[in-house]
Design a protein around this motif. Structure first.
Motif, PDB file in Angstrom:
ATOM      1  N   ILE A  45     -14.774 110.015  29.915  1.00 57.34           N
ATOM      2  CA  ILE A  45     -13.355 110.344  30.062  1.00 57.34           C
ATOM      3  C   ILE A  45     -12.777 110.815  28.726  1.00 57.34           C
ATOM      4  CG2 ILE A  45     -11.066 109.392  30.566  1.00 57.34           C
ATOM      5  CD1 ILE A  45     -12.410 107.544  32.600  1.00 57.34           C
ATOM      6  N   LEU A  46     -13.167 110.148  27.631  1.00 54.06           N
ATOM      7  CA  LEU A  46     -12.676 110.551  26.312  1.00 54.06           C
ATOM      8  C   LEU A  46     -13.175 111.944  25.930  1.00 54.06           C
ATOM      9  CD1 LEU A  46     -13.067 107.194  24.323  1.00 54.06           C
ATOM     10  CD2 LEU A  46     -10.948 108.218  25.190  1.00 54.06           C
ATOM     11  N   SER A  55     -11.400 121.521  35.274  1.00 49.77           N
ATOM     12  CA  SER A  55     -12.230 120.617  34.473  1.00 49.77           C
ATOM     13  C   SER A  55     -12.208 119.193  35.019  1.00 49.77           C
ATOM     14  CB  SER A  55     -11.757 120.615  33.018  1.00 49.77           C
ATOM     15  OG  SER A  55     -10.423 120.128  32.913  1.00 49.77           O
ATOM     16  N   ALA A  56     -11.147 118.817  35.753  1.00 51.43           N
ATOM     17  CA  ALA A  56     -11.062 117.467  36.321  1.00 51.43           C
ATOM     18  C   ALA A  56     -12.030 117.290  37.482  1.00 51.43           C
ATOM     19  CB  ALA A  56      -9.634 117.180  36.778  1.00 51.43           C
ATOM     20  N   ILE A  57     -12.258 118.349  38.254  1.00 54.13           N
ATOM     21  CA  ILE A  57     -13.199 118.256  39.382  1.00 54.13           C
ATOM     22  C   ILE A  57     -14.606 117.886  38.897  1.00 54.13           C
ATOM     23  CG2 ILE A  57     -14.364 119.586  41.177  1.00 54.13           C
ATOM     24  CD1 ILE A  57     -11.752 121.108  41.602  1.00 54.13           C
ATOM     25  N   LEU A  59     -18.562 111.323  36.894  1.00 53.76           N
ATOM     26  CA  LEU A  59     -18.355 109.878  36.907  1.00 53.76           C
ATOM     27  C   LEU A  59     -19.043 109.241  38.118  1.00 53.76           C
ATOM     28  CD1 LEU A  59     -14.591 109.656  35.841  1.00 53.76           C
ATOM     29  CD2 LEU A  59     -16.591 109.056  34.467  1.00 53.76           C
ATOM     30  N   ALA A  60     -18.876 109.861  39.277  1.00 57.58           N
ATOM     31  CA  ALA A  60     -19.499 109.326  40.489  1.00 57.58           C
ATOM     32  C   ALA A  60     -21.022 109.404  40.401  1.00 57.58           C
ATOM     33  CB  ALA A  60     -18.989 110.084  41.717  1.00 57.58           C
ATOM     34  N   PRO A  69     -19.462 101.562  29.606  1.00 63.06           N
ATOM     35  CA  PRO A  69     -19.329 102.289  28.337  1.00 63.06           C
ATOM     36  C   PRO A  69     -19.442 103.804  28.508  1.00 63.06           C
ATOM     37  CG  PRO A  69     -20.767 100.402  28.068  1.00 63.06           C
ATOM     38  CD  PRO A  69     -20.539 100.552  29.540  1.00 63.06           C
ATOM     39  N   SER A  70     -20.397 104.259  29.312  1.00 61.74           N
ATOM     40  CA  SER A  70     -20.575 105.700  29.487  1.00 61.74           C
ATOM     41  C   SER A  70     -19.411 106.312  30.266  1.00 61.74           C
ATOM     42  CB  SER A  70     -21.893 105.993  30.199  1.00 61.74           C
ATOM     43  OG  SER A  70     -21.948 105.369  31.473  1.00 61.74           O
ATOM     44  N   THR A  71     -18.816 105.557  31.176  1.00 57.87           N
ATOM     45  CA  THR A  71     -17.638 106.052  31.903  1.00 57.87           C
ATOM     46  C   THR A  71     -16.465 106.260  30.959  1.00 57.87           C
ATOM     47  OG1 THR A  71     -18.298 104.991  33.984  1.00 57.87           O
ATOM     48  CG2 THR A  71     -15.966 105.511  33.713  1.00 57.87           C
ATOM     49  N   VAL A  72     -16.227 105.276  30.092  1.00 54.01           N
ATOM     50  CA  VAL A  72     -15.128 105.391  29.116  1.00 54.01           C
ATOM     51  C   VAL A  72     -15.364 106.580  28.194  1.00 54.01           C
ATOM     52  CG1 VAL A  72     -13.989 104.266  27.163  1.00 54.01           C
ATOM     53  CG2 VAL A  72     -14.566 102.933  29.210  1.00 54.01           C
ATOM     54  N   LEU A  73     -16.590 106.724  27.687  1.00 56.31           N
ATOM     55  CA  LEU A  73     -16.892 107.822  26.774  1.00 56.31           C
ATOM     56  C   LEU A  73     -16.757 109.173  27.472  1.00 56.31           C
ATOM     57  CD1 LEU A  73     -17.868 108.755  23.997  1.00 56.31           C
ATOM     58  CD2 LEU A  73     -20.217 108.579  24.849  1.00 56.31           C
TER      59      LEU A  73
END
Length: 425
Positions: A64-65, A251-253, A259-260, A58-62
């Protein structure tokens, strides 16, 4: 009107060196490093504490959003900035000037208040925490006595890194920041390698989607870099292609790092621990592992330089802000002193008196300030600017008004949720 190729720069940055004009174009690498460094700050250290109740998926999905939301917001600010520079014929247009020119003085005052409050609050946190880590490292390496006063760390951190920014030229600071970002990435990779040995695969199965919403405000703070978007646009000479690349990659870095980091920490602890510890420090879990002293060293290095890179970005943001409102004109060394004193002395004083004065307020200020600065205002500025059909505009975000309405609605929902939680509390 002659159309402007969106892939070309709006102007050339020239610098006078020994009676010769030389072209000083900004690089995508340096601008990307500035955005990444500004983003990777104390937020990553606090992230697992608020994502633990919901679980990894859940926290990974959030996360990314929230990153997509902040990415669109950053591109909207860049779009308004590029168009403002072109229409006004200025080499640099700060955030406050953009707000006033598009939305009026009242909106500029609201944005200015939110901007100042957030910047000073975060600088207090960075100075206090960065100073604490710095003094702790000196006591271990240099044999300095323990139990030093808390104000000493905050003051030392501010004098050291604030002094570097005061005396250093912009090109030197950019190279130094790039080196600091490299140290952050290297130490972070070391932390992941040591931390993965403690990951339990069963923890990846835990999910509580109902608890994930409480992490939004911290994620917004962790992924905020928008204060230095006007700086990046100017450094890259208004080249929309380079600006877009810097914002997306820069911002992607941090997103990949977050995430990791989130997966490793949450995979190493039990969700029930959040009920046992009201103020859960995930770094203590790593220090308690079998990696020994090297893990503690990497944690200190990563934490300190992550804070320093964010410190540089936020100081730049305030420099741009105060120059924009014409409080101080930075034309020489004598004008730099009052400017940097105005930026550094108030948060240093607050951090020295009470390092925890803004700990509770950071979550609230992050929710409201970033929802206003990174959601509502960029969308309203873009909406107003796009209504003017008499000028050629550079579009960096697709979707038209639907995208802008979604940005505003999401920000209002976040703010409403925070208000309701405060009322229930």
């Amino acid at each position: 009107m002659t159309s402007i190729n969106p892939a070309t720069r709006l102007f050339s940055r020239l610098e006078l060196n020994e009676s010769q004009l030389t072209h000083q174009p900004g690089s995508v690498f340096s601008s990307t490093a500035l955005i990444a460094g500004t983003t990777v700050g104390a937020g990553i250290l606090a992230l697992p504490a608020v994502t633990l109740p919901s679980g990894i998926l859940p926290s990974t999905v959030l996360l990314i959003l929230v990153w997509l939301y902040t990415l669109v917001s950053g591109l909207l600010i860049a779009e308004v900035n590029l168009n403002s520079m072109r229409l006004e014929g200025r080499l640099s247009v700060g955030f406050l000037a953009m707000v006033e020119n598009t939305l009026g003085k009242l909106a500029a005052k609201i944005a200015g208040g939110a901007y100042l409050f957030m910047h000073y609050a975060l600088l207090v946190a960075y100075m206090a925490q960065g100073g604490e880590i710095l003094i702790s490292a000196l006591t271990k390496v240099g044999g300095i006595p323990n139990h030093l006063p808390g104000w000493l760390g905050t003051t030392t951190f501010t004098i050291l890194f604030g002094g570097i920014m005061y005396w250093g030229r912009e090109k030197f600071i950019a190279k130094l920041n790039s080196a600091f970002v490299a140290i952050v990435i290297a130490s972070f990779l070391g932390l992941l390698l040591l931390g993965t040995g403690q990951v339990k695969s069963v923890q990846f199965l835990f999910q509580d989607w109902g608890a994930v919403g409480s992490a939004v405000s911290v994620m917004l703070v962790a992924l905020f870099y928008h204060n230095i978007v006007p700086v990046v646009v100017t450094q890259l000479e208004g080249d929309s292609r380079k600006v877009r690349q810097s914002i997306v990659i820069g911002s992607a870095i941090p997103l990949v790092m977050f995430l990791a980091w989130n997966a490793v920490i949450l995979g190493s602890v039990n969700p029930e621990m959040v009920q046992k510890y009201h103020h859960f420090d995930p770094l203590q879990i790593l220090r308690a592992g079998g990696a020994g002293e090297w893990l503690g060293v990497l944690v200190s290095i990563f934490s300190e330089f992550a804070i320093v890179t964010s410190f540089i970005g936020f100081v730049y943001g305030l420099v741009d802000f105060f120059q924009d409102v014409a409080l101080i004109r930075q034309r020489g060394l004598d004008q730099r002193l009052p400017l940097y004193s105005l930026i550094l002395l108030p948060p240093m004083s607050l951090g020295a008196v009470n390092p925890h004065i803004f700990i509770t307020a950071l979550d609230i200020s992050g929710t409201f300030s970033i929802s206003i600065l990174g959601g509502i205002i960029p969308a309203l500025m873009t909406w107003k600017q796009r209504q003017n059909q008499d000028h050629v505009h550079q579009l960096l975000v697709p979707g038209g008004r639907v995208t802008l309405m979604i940005m505003i609605m999401v920000a209002l929902v976040i703010m409403t949720r925070q208000i309701l939680s405060m009322v229930r509390f």
